[in-house]
Design a protein around this motif. Structure first.
Motif: not given
Lengths: 115, 110
Positions: A35, A42, A45, A102, B31-32, B92, B97-98, B100
């Protein structure tokens, strides 16, 4: 969780040079990620480091600028190539494990300043 | 495009106060949702939430997810100066990908 180390923790570099950042994990992990966090922003990725194959890059990031290696399940490197002041950021590696993919755990980060 | 919005962007409180940090999201195939605390460089994992209405708790910190209204809150009770940090929310969705949020900067003053 995993114990993650990054080297160097910080560096000041000249424009046009390259820097390689190392990420070491104390146990085998499924996924490793890189990242970037630019000042006041923030996390974004850059890519997913794949063991034994080419990394998967996100939109806006290319292999020529950010080559990544992952020779095994516990180690990865990110190179920031031909640096410019706009590359000044914190670079973070993160990992996740099989069965809990996750949840990502982050390394201590590398603070890069490009002059 | 997936989006995660945190509020407020910054907050100053006195020791002993209770704070609530907000995270709303717009993603496909949720998802989360994860909460992290970032003090210097490294984000530290706090919670992962996948189900609505189930509170996750760790000491003075707790978090809950509302999948119908698409938001989560992070509560910190009896704040201490050591709670001063940026709190990040990430989501997610599907196989992406995550993503933020920009974070909430919390400052706790004695």
């Amino acid at each position: 969780s995993a114990v993650i180390s990054q080297k160097p923790s910080r560096d000041i570099c000249q424009r046009g040079t390259s820097l390689t950042i190392q990420c070491q994990v104390d146990s085998q992990v499924t996924m490793m990620f890189w990242y970037r966090q630019q000042p006041g922003q923030s996390l974004t990725l850059i890519a997913t480091a794949n063991q034994g194959s080419e990394a998967t890059y996100e939109s806006g990031f290319v292999i020529d600028k950010f080559p990544i290696s992952r020779p095994n399940l516990t180690f990865s490197t990110l190179t920031v190539s031909n640096m410019s002041p706009e590359d000044s950021s914190i670079y973070l590696c993160s990992v996740s494990r099989e069965g809990s993919t996750d949840t990502q755990y982050f390394g201590p980060g590398t603070r890069l300043t490009v002059l | 495009e997936d989006k995660v919005v945190q509020s407020p962007l910054s907050l100053v409180v006195h020791e002993g106060d209770t704070v609530t940090l907000n995270c709303s999201y717009e993603v496909t195939n949720f998802r989360s949702l994860l909460w992290y605390k970032q003090e210097k460089k490294a984000p530290t994992f706090l919670f992962m939430l996948t189900s609505s209405g189930i509170e996750k708790k760790s000491g003075r910190l707790s978090s809950i997810l509302d999948k119908k209204e698409l938001f989560s809150i992070l509560n910190i009770t009896a704040t201490q100066t050591g709670d001063s940090a940026v709190y990040l929310c990430a989501v997610h969705s599907g196989n992406t990908p995550l993503v933020f949020g920009k974070g909430t900067r919390l400052s706790v003053i004695a």
